[in-house]
Design a protein around this motif. Structure first.
Motif: not given
Length: 160
Positions: A10-12, A40-42, A94-96
């Protein structure tokens, strides 16, 4: 029978706002089979393609060593440097996918690790990264999942 947790990231995304820190979150679709409707976070699970992408990432040896040290408590089966690179590659992917944000690999800062509790049929061993996003940066995270969901329904708005 105990379910083995699958590696995930997970990215915050964090930025300084006018009234203090701001964090980017999203709602999981109510039809998802894990944590439906949760805030959720990404992020998501590590996929096999993330291993190859992680090996090709342009990361300095100092950054890799730092990540290996910070993730030293994460149980791994293989090479710790390769595993650290895989976690970064997963976070970037996941972020992208979920926010449209593309960032340099060295921008992801290791933060914490959580393992989801026993009981559900799916479990995850989640490595969290913090991503500083300056409020003045032209690239800001945007809810991509909701956008895809809306476009499938020809412009009718559906809250995530």
């Amino acid at each position: 029978m105990s379910v083995v947790p699958r590696p995930a990231v997970s990215v915050i995304p964090l930025r300084d706002g006018e009234r203090g820190p701001e964090v980017f979150v999203q709602h999981r679709q109510p039809t998802m089979d894990f944590a439906a409707g949760a805030v959720v976070f990404p992020g998501g699970r590590c996929d096999p393609a993330d291993v190859a992408k992680g090996a090709d990432l342009a990361l300095s040896s100092a950054t890799v060593a730092d990540h290996v040290h910070r993730w030293r408590h994460v149980p791994v089966d293989g090479d710790r440097a390769a595993d650290a690179r895989t976690l970064v590659a997963t976070g970037l992917r996941e972020l992208a996918e979920e926010t449209g944000l593309v960032t340099p690999p060295e921008s992801l800062l290791p933060w914490d690790r959580w393992v989801t509790p026993e009981g559900p049929p799916k479990r995850f061993d989640v490595s969290f990264f913090v991503l500083p996003v300056p409020a003045s940066a032209p690239g800001q995270p945007v809810h991509q999942v909701q956008r895809r969901h809306q476009s499938r329904h020809r412009g009718h708005r559906h809250d995530a």
